[in-house]
Design a protein around this motif. Structure first.
Motif, mmCIF file in Angstrom:
data_model
loop_
_atom_site.group_PDB
_atom_site.id
_atom_site.type_symbol
_atom_site.label_atom_id
_atom_site.label_comp_id
_atom_site.label_asym_id
_atom_site.label_seq_id
_atom_site.Cartn_x
_atom_site.Cartn_y
_atom_site.Cartn_z
ATOM 1 N N THR A 228 0.828 -1.204 0.000
ATOM 2 C CA THR A 228 0.000 0.000 0.000
ATOM 3 C C THR A 228 0.862 1.253 0.000
ATOM 4 N N THR A 229 1.940 1.226 0.760
ATOM 5 C CA THR A 229 2.837 2.389 0.812
ATOM 6 C C THR A 229 3.461 2.658 -0.542
ATOM 7 N N THR A 230 3.891 1.588 -1.233
ATOM 8 C CA THR A 230 4.500 1.754 -2.548
ATOM 9 C C THR A 230 3.497 2.324 -3.548
ATOM 10 N N LEU A 231 2.249 1.835 -3.486
ATOM 11 C CA LEU A 231 1.225 2.348 -4.389
ATOM 12 C C LEU A 231 0.966 3.838 -4.161
ATOM 13 N N LEU A 232 0.898 4.246 -2.885
ATOM 14 C CA LEU A 232 0.667 5.655 -2.573
ATOM 15 C C LEU A 232 1.823 6.524 -3.042
ATOM 16 N N LEU A 233 3.054 6.007 -2.836
ATOM 17 C CA LEU A 233 4.219 6.764 -3.308
ATOM 18 C C LEU A 233 4.212 6.877 -4.834
ATOM 19 N N GLY A 234 3.820 5.770 -5.492
ATOM 20 C CA GLY A 234 3.744 5.803 -6.950
ATOM 21 C C GLY A 234 2.733 6.825 -7.450
ATOM 22 N N LEU A 235 1.550 6.850 -6.803
ATOM 23 C CA LEU A 235 0.547 7.841 -7.181
ATOM 24 C C LEU A 235 1.032 9.259 -6.910
ATOM 25 N N ALA A 236 1.769 9.432 -5.794
ATOM 26 C CA ALA A 236 2.290 10.751 -5.448
ATOM 27 C C ALA A 236 3.291 11.252 -6.479
#
Length: 467
Positions: A57-65
């Motif tokens: 989940t953290t990686t996905l949020l960073l990717g979206l950011a």
């Protein structure tokens, strides 16, 4: 480049007056990086699913950011580096973030300038200007402009192309239009229901998938077959209804204007003097109501429909606006035969009638269906007819004929028949089938002469603006 030259170049650019697109444009451009990712996921869904399963989940949020701001920055920069300007002789479009491209479009090369509004653009109050240019396979476009700005720019381009001075062109405004035809939604819907292609697509979509299921018991096979069939059925019925909804034809000094569309509105213009062929199409189930469809071939343009459905007399009145002085030949008639073939169609200044092929030979070359063929020549057009169930009449103005050919197959040679092909500037061919060999030669020589005289007396292709 010397300093004075550079200064002169800057002064010229300022005099031209470069403009940017509407500020909403970056939102459209920002989708490009995201579309690349979506396209990759659709192309290889298994690999995309495996990659997503590995991400936290953290990686996905960073990717979206990272992706969302990058997409927004890309959209802003492409908008910032896109300019357009209008000079006395051309429209210039300068684009490119990394690789720069400057298009110089001469005003007299315009085939059509259309204003289109997709659904979201209508909500945002913006429009797209589509530029149809002679010799260009792909249309240039200015997307997006404010709706009023788009219409004003279109009017300015047409005014300058018509010879108005630059300082007065923007004051001319869009020429007024007089409504000639409006297709009621009920008539359009009923015409689609009575079209054979719609019924054929629906029957195939309802019958083929169950048969495949009974034969294979494979769900994927049924889905892979049913999806294209349903798409075809939808495009031939619902899709056409949405695209041709509220079809309106108006007459103005710059040509015939077509407004249409339920979700996406389109404001198109049939360019004056560039129509190469007009086709009148009548499906079998339309005959009792006297309806016809009018299609066009326009040189270098994608305009293909003039009237989706209308009573014949109304459609012929609209055709008279596209091809002034042209009367549609009347229904085919049997022609008297003489020893060496049928009587030739008579060339008259106004109305003429279709002549069927000679019965004694044509019935052996094309049994039954030979009755649907015919040819007529008037003082203005070469006309060819085909079809018994779905009738079609093609009208080619003599001035638009590029070449004339006569072909004769071995079986036609046995019966003394030949086909006459008329080629137009839109890379289309109209064929008069199963004519007597002597008649075909006469048509060939006569049409070549009519084409030469027609081109000499043809009105120059030019945009017109004003009352």
């Amino acid at each position: 480049m010397t300093a004075p030259e550079a200064t002169g170049g800057v002064a010229e650019e300022r005099a031209v007056g470069e403009r940017r697109l509407h500020p909403v444009t970056p939102l459209r451009r920002a989708w490009a990086p995201i579309a690349v990712i979506v396209g990759w996921a659709v192309h290889d869904p298994d690999q995309a699913q495996r990659q997503l399963a590995r991400l936290t989940t953290t990686t996905l949020l960073l990717g979206l950011a990272v992706i969302v701001p990058a997409a927004a920055l890309y959209g802003f920069l492409t908008w910032w580096f896109t300019h357009f300007s209008v000079t006395d002789t051309e429209l210039r479009i300068r684009t490119g973030l990394l690789f720069r491209r400057t298009a110089h479009i001469r005003l007299e090369r315009f085939q059509a300038i259309d204003v289109t509004q997709p659904l979201l653009a209508r909500i945002a109050g913006v429009a797209k200007l589509r530029l149809d240019v002679v010799g260009a396979e792909k249309k240039d476009e200015l997307a997006f402009l404010g709706e009023r700005e788009a219409r004003a720019l279109r009017a300015e381009l047409l005014a300058r192309a018509a010879g108005f001075a630059p300082e007065t062109a923007h004051q001319v405004g869009e020429a007024p239009a007089r409504e000639l035809l409006r297709v009621p939604p009920r008539v359009l819907a009923l015409s689609l229901v009575l079209t054979g292609a719609t019924w054929g697509s629906l029957i195939a979509a309802l019958v083929v998938p169950p048969v495949l299921w009974l034969a294979t018991h494979s769900l994927w096979t049924v889905i892979a077959t049913a999806a294209p069939l349903l798409g075809t059925a939808g495009a031939s019925s619902v899709g056409r209804f949405v695209a041709e909804y509220d079809w309106t034809v108006g007459e103005s000094p710059d040509g015939l204007r077509i407004d249409r569309g339920l979700l996406d509105r389109s404001h198109e213009t049939v360019p004056p003097g560039r129509v190469q062929t007009v086709r009148i199409v009548q499906p079998l189930l339309w005959r009792r109501r006297g309806w016809v469809r009018v299609e066009l071939d326009v040189a270098g343009s994608s305009n293909s429909v003039l009237v989706p459905v209308a009573p014949r007399e109304v459609a012929e009145a609209v055709i008279g606006r596209v091809l002034p002085g042209v009367a549609v030949p009347i229904a085919p008639r049997e022609v008297a035969e003489v020893a060496n073939g049928p009587v030739l169609p008579v060339v008259v200044p106004g109305l003429s009638s279709f002549a069927r092929p000679p019965a004694r030979g044509a019935r052996w070359c094309v049994p039954v269906w030979w009755r649907g063929y015919g040819v007529a020549v008037t003082g203005a057009v070469f006309a060819a007819r085909r079809g018994l169930l779905r009738r079609q009449v093609a009208l080619v103005p003599h001035a638009k004929v590029q070449s004339v050919r006569v072909t004769q197959g071995p079986w036609e040679r046995v019966w003394g028949l030949a086909d006459v092909h008329v080629d137009t500037g839109a890379d289309k061919t109209v064929t008069a089938r199963l004519r007597g060999a002597g008649e075909a030669e006469e048509l060939l020589r006569g049409q070549a002469e009519r084409s030469r005289t027609g081109r000499r007396g043809a009105v120059r292709d030019r945009w017109m603006v004003g009352g």
